[in-house]
Design a protein around this motif. Structure first.
Motif, PDB file in Angstrom:
ATOM      1  N   ARG A 592      35.936  29.587  44.673  1.00 32.09           N
ATOM      2  CA  ARG A 592      37.197  29.263  45.347  1.00 32.09           C
ATOM      3  C   ARG A 592      36.922  28.537  46.666  1.00 32.09           C
ATOM      4  O   ARG A 592      37.616  27.587  47.033  1.00 32.09           O
ATOM      5  N   GLY A 593      35.902  29.003  47.416  1.00 33.60           N
ATOM      6  CA  GLY A 593      35.548  28.311  48.654  1.00 33.60           C
ATOM      7  C   GLY A 593      35.128  26.876  48.390  1.00 33.60           C
ATOM      8  O   GLY A 593      35.495  25.963  49.146  1.00 33.60           O
ATOM      9  N   ASP A 648      43.510  29.203  30.304  1.00 34.87           N
ATOM     10  CA  ASP A 648      43.547  30.669  30.338  1.00 34.87           C
ATOM     11  C   ASP A 648      42.179  31.280  30.587  1.00 34.87           C
ATOM     12  O   ASP A 648      42.077  32.400  31.106  1.00 34.87           O
ATOM     13  N   THR A 649      41.100  30.580  30.224  1.00 37.08           N
ATOM     14  CA  THR A 649      39.760  31.148  30.372  1.00 37.08           C
ATOM     15  C   THR A 649      39.229  31.056  31.800  1.00 37.08           C
ATOM     16  O   THR A 649      38.159  31.583  32.104  1.00 37.08           O
ATOM     17  N   VAL A 650      39.959  30.377  32.662  1.00 35.04           N
ATOM     18  CA  VAL A 650      39.575  30.298  34.077  1.00 35.04           C
ATOM     19  C   VAL A 650      40.097  31.541  34.788  1.00 35.04           C
ATOM     20  O   VAL A 650      41.236  31.971  34.553  1.00 35.04           O
ATOM     21  N   PRO A 651      39.311  32.188  35.645  1.00 33.68           N
ATOM     22  CA  PRO A 651      39.790  33.391  36.356  1.00 33.68           C
ATOM     23  C   PRO A 651      41.101  33.123  37.085  1.00 33.68           C
ATOM     24  O   PRO A 651      41.362  32.017  37.577  1.00 33.68           O
ATOM     25  N   GLY A 652      41.924  34.175  37.156  1.00 38.13           N
ATOM     26  CA  GLY A 652      43.232  34.036  37.776  1.00 38.13           C
ATOM     27  C   GLY A 652      43.157  33.551  39.216  1.00 38.13           C
ATOM     28  O   GLY A 652      44.027  32.798  39.667  1.00 38.13           O
ATOM     29  N   LEU A 653      42.133  33.973  39.951  1.00 41.43           N
ATOM     30  CA  LEU A 653      42.004  33.555  41.345  1.00 41.43           C
ATOM     31  C   LEU A 653      41.920  32.038  41.450  1.00 41.43           C
ATOM     32  O   LEU A 653      42.571  31.419  42.304  1.00 41.43           O
ATOM     33  N   LEU A 654      41.140  31.400  40.560  1.00 48.20           N
ATOM     34  CA  LEU A 654      40.969  29.950  40.619  1.00 48.20           C
ATOM     35  C   LEU A 654      42.192  29.227  40.063  1.00 48.20           C
ATOM     36  O   LEU A 654      42.580  28.166  40.573  1.00 48.20           O
ATOM     37  N   GLY A 696      45.081  33.919  44.814  1.00 45.32           N
ATOM     38  CA  GLY A 696      44.730  32.516  44.921  1.00 45.32           C
ATOM     39  C   GLY A 696      45.905  31.649  45.314  1.00 45.32           C
ATOM     40  O   GLY A 696      45.769  30.697  46.090  1.00 45.32           O
ATOM     41  N   PHE A 697      47.095  31.973  44.816  1.00 44.50           N
ATOM     42  CA  PHE A 697      48.277  31.149  45.070  1.00 44.50           C
ATOM     43  C   PHE A 697      48.879  31.412  46.445  1.00 44.50           C
ATOM     44  O   PHE A 697      49.296  30.492  47.147  1.00 44.50           O
ATOM     45  N   LEU A 698      48.894  32.674  46.849  1.00 45.11           N
ATOM     46  CA  LEU A 698      49.576  33.041  48.095  1.00 45.11           C
ATOM     47  C   LEU A 698      48.611  33.430  49.216  1.00 45.11           C
ATOM     48  O   LEU A 698      49.040  33.705  50.329  1.00 45.11           O
TER      49      LEU A 698
END
Length: 815
Positions: A592-593, A648-654, A696-698
């Motif tokens: 994410r960084g 869908d296979t990407v982690p929710g955070l990303l 990740g979104f908020l």
């Protein structure tokens, strides 16, 4: 045992405590009385050739003799001397009276060869085990002579005993009132020599394992001096060594001790020193706790307490403390009264600190740290003559410092540099080149009040150890520019990682090293082509883009660097989606960084398609046009983000982070964020993955405050509220830490508003048929009061500078 050998004839042995003002006064009085034909001083014999420099007008203590191995400058040692050091007083007395000076300690060529290099120049100074009068005892027993004598006298603090007996009594001089304290200037040395002899008899002569070697060499040099000048010589050395120098030994025995010692080729010079470096907390083994106070005791002709407290009052007034003459008078009386009650001949720092706290500080400790830094220790930087021996790199640095008016100072200072000005741009180049050479005279700091790339802020402070760093860097070249270029080129060829070469490219642009940049760029292109780790590529991209901007600011040609950055961005675009698959929580957090960093870098790189022209400056004429870049760079990055947000296979955070970046860029169609959020929070999604999407979104980052997004978008808030109320009890404890981490970062007002909106629930107030826009505004209550809104319009018109027509437009918008 006396200050003279046992037979009662010369030479005169003056045992001292290094950096002691009382010892310094006593040495000066003894030399005036004895008027020797030569003065011998504990120190490396290589310094004999440097003695004349001590009498120059450009020499101002504190200074130090610096010795270093010529082919290994990092192996170095210092012999510091302050104005109140007995050795410095003896040296200056000899120069003033045209008396020869000889240094008699073990040569630096031997001591440096025997000293293990610990990487910290100056902290293994030869002879530093004894300057304070302390020496280790035999085997595993270590004895501090000053402590032993203090305990014998009934003191529990050896420093206090020494000050009472020597420093505060004006040994060999006068008391504070000017009355003589000693009829014989040699009496203090006689008493101290007898005490050291008794201690060495009790604890042995072993001392430090180098002490026998040093003392053997001192005896040989003393014999040579007596042959050259006769018996009329004076020796200034650590008091611990006096019994050894008075002891009768044979020349053969001393030479046998010194036979076979390792030897290195050493160079020696004078370098500036600082009071802060003399203090014990700085790590120098021969340091003292209060060099500023000792300097005051040595230089104050009379009434040291009154003069000291006057200095204190001046410092406090500069810091807006209300200190008057009456405060000084009362503080003097209190300090002297405390000294009398405690049985001290003169008020020391303890009594003075108590008086300052009670009288000038209103009973608080607030002034203590200020007085300690400014006066007790002091920020004094010495000075050496320009013609003192130095490596060519040091001479070039000195010339640059004068040309650019960057004076080395012991006190840390901040300098703001405007790179549009010739002088400031040259200062920036010099400081960046020195950092590349490992000479951290200046450290970059956060620029206050400006975020532009045309301004830099530096913290500057000159440390004595930097002289060693300069000598070490001398292997790269004779000038700062040539040395920095050579080192950058060598490091680029030997670099093994992409991050190293990227950082080096940034340094080369900041330091303006055009000769090194092509080599660095070739190395950068090679490492980027071979490195397949997307994390490494994404980590290197922001530094490259910053370097492109630095090139624009400094007027250098960054075309090659821009091309490499564009190619690196394309490789990140290709490799990022596959790299996001199958990651655990820690891996997703790391990536994410990189995602945020790449987003910022792409935005800056895309701006380079139409870069703003820099203001007119010294380098503008040399600027070349930007190289061709893909026009769709930003659009291609949006495609990558869209791919991540929908997979869908990407982690929710990303996925959540990619969605937020798309939303902030305006790259989502109407309702796109709600659709993706609805999918992420659907019942088929694992609660922990959904919570990661929300984070990740908020969550934080550079996208702004996610809390305000919820305040102003009722649909997103309703989706979040509905999902949260439907989380099963068994999963709630798993998602709670993620949610708490997200919402805890919001400001208190935002959290309070969100709570109020959730408490009220969705509003269903019907809209006014005549005014369809009068629906509920989330967070602002039901409906819109047009009359109250219209009352604001006149003030708004004045603020915006609108005419009547603009006023009518605002009225129409409000309606």
């Amino acid at each position: 045992m006396s200050g003279r050998p046992a037979d009662g004839h010369r030479p005169v042995l003056l045992g001292v405590r290094h950096h002691g003002p009382g010892s310094a006064r006593a040495v000066r009085a003894a030399l005036e009385r004895c008027a020797p034909a030569a003065v011998l001083i504990e120190g490396p014999p290589e310094a004999d050739a440097l003695v004349p420099l001590a009498g120059r007008d450009g020499m101002r203590p504190p200074v130090a003799l610096l010795a270093h191995v010529e082919d290994d400058p990092g192996r170095a040692a210092f012999w510091p001397l302050a104005e109140f050091s007995p050795e410095w007083v003896a040296l200056r007395w000899a120069l003033e009276h045209d008396v020869p000076v000889r240094f008699i300690d073990l040569p630096a060529a031997h001591s440096l060869a025997m000293t293990q290099d610990d990487g910290t120049p100056g902290e293994q100074t030869p002879g530093e085990d004894t300057p304070d009068g302390a020496a280790p005892g035999p085997a595993d027993v270590r004895v501090d002579p000053i402590r032993a004598l203090a305990e014998t006298a009934g003191y529990d603090d050896p420093e206090r005993w020494w000050e009472d007996v020597i420093e505060h009594r004006g040994a060999g001089g006068t008391t504070t009132g000017g009355a003589p304290t000693e009829t014989d200037p040699l009496a203090p040395f006689t008493a101290l020599a007898e005490a050291m002899a008794a201690l060495r008899e009790a604890y042995g002569d072993g001392g430090h394992h180098h002490d026998p070697l040093r003392e053997a060499h001192m005896r040989l040099r003393l014999r040579a001096a007596r042959k050259e000048f006769g018996d009329d010589v004076a020796v200034v050395c650590g008091a611990w060594h006096v019994p050894a120098l008075a002891h009768r030994t044979t020349v053969a025995a001393d030479r046998q001790l010194l036979k076979g010692l390792p030897k290195a080729k050493a160079a020696m010079t004078w370098v500036p020193w600082t009071h802060r470096r003399l203090s014990r907390h700085s790590g120098y083994g021969a340091g003292i706790a209060s060099p500023g106070w000792y300097g005051h005791l040595f230089s104050a002709p009379d009434r040291p307490v009154e003069r000291w407290l006057t200095k204190v009052a001046g410092v406090l007034r500069e810091e807006d403390y209300a200190v008057s003459s009456a405060h000084v008078i009362e503080a003097v009386r209190l300090a002297e009264g405390l000294a009398t009650v405690r049985g001290r001949p003169l008020a020391g720092l303890t009594e003075l600190d108590d008086a300052i706290r009670a009288v000038m500080g209103d009973g608080t400790d607030a002034p203590s740290s200020l007085i300690h830094d400014r006066l007790v220790v002091g920020e004094v930087l010495g000075q050496v003559p320009d013609d003192a021996p130095a490596v060519p790199l040091q001479r070039d640095l000195t010339r640059s410092q004068r040309t650019l008016r960057l004076k080395p100072e012991a006190l840390e200072r901040e300098r703001e540099l405007d790179l549009r000005k010739d002088t400031d741009a040259a200062r920036s180049r010099l400081l960046h080149r020195l950092r590349l050479l490992g000479i951290p005279w200046g450290e970059p700091a956060h620029s206050r009040g400006s975020t532009g790339t045309f301004r830099e802020t530096w913290r500057l402070r000159w440390e004595p150890e930097l002289a060693v760093r300069v000598a070490e860097a001398g292997i790269w070249g004779t000038t700062v520019h040539a040395a920095a270029t050579a080192k950058a080129t060598t490091e680029a060829i030997g670099a093994t990682s992409l991050a190293e070469v990227t950082a080096l490219a940034e340094h080369c642009l900041l330091a303006e090293l055009p000769d090194a940049l092509p080599v660095v760029m070739r190395a950068l292109a090679d490492r980027a082509a071979l490195d397949t780790d997307v994390g490494h590529l994404a980590q290197a991209l922001p530094a490259l883009v910053r370097s492109v901007r630095y090139g624009d600011v400094r007027g250098t040609d960054a075309t090659a660097l821009r091309d490499v950055a564009t190619g690196l961005a394309e490789r990140v675009f290709v490799g990022l989606p596959p790299a996001c698959l199958g990651l655990d929580a820690d891996g997703a957090a790391d990536l994410r960084g990189h995602l945020d960093a790449t987003h910022r870098a792409v935005a800056l790189l895309a701006q380079e398609e139409h870069p703003p022209q820099p203001p007119a400056g010294p380098h503008t004429a040399h600027r070349t046009g930007p190289a061709a870049r893909p026009a769709d760079l930003r659009a291609r990055w949006a495609t990558v983000l869209r791919s991540l947000s929908e997979r869908d296979t990407v982690p929710g955070l990303l996925r959540g982070r990619a969605t937020r970046l798309l939303l902030d860029e305006g790259a989502l169609a109407d309702g796109g964020a709600e659709r993706l959020m609805g999918l992420a929070l659907s019942p088929g999604t694992a609660p922990t993955d959904a919570a990661g999407w929300i984070e990740g979104f908020l969550g934080g980052g550079d996208s702004g405050d996610g809390g305000m997004l919820l305040v102003h978008d009722a649909r997103l808030l309703a989706l979040l509220d509905g999902w949260l109320t439907g989380v099963p009890d068994t999963a709630f404890t798993d998602v709670l830490p993620l949610l708490r981490r997200t919402f805890a970062a919001y400001e208190a007002g935002v959290r309070r508003t969100l709570g109020e909106l959730v408490r009220r629930g969705p509003t269903t107030t019907a809209a006014d048929p005549a005014h369809p826009a009068d629906t509920d505004a989330p967070g602002f209550g039901p409906g819109l009061d047009r009359d109250r809104a219209a009352a604001v319009l006149p003030t708004l018109r004045l603020l915006l500078g609108l005419g009547q027509h603009g006023f009518d437009d605002l009225t129409e918008v409000a309606s």
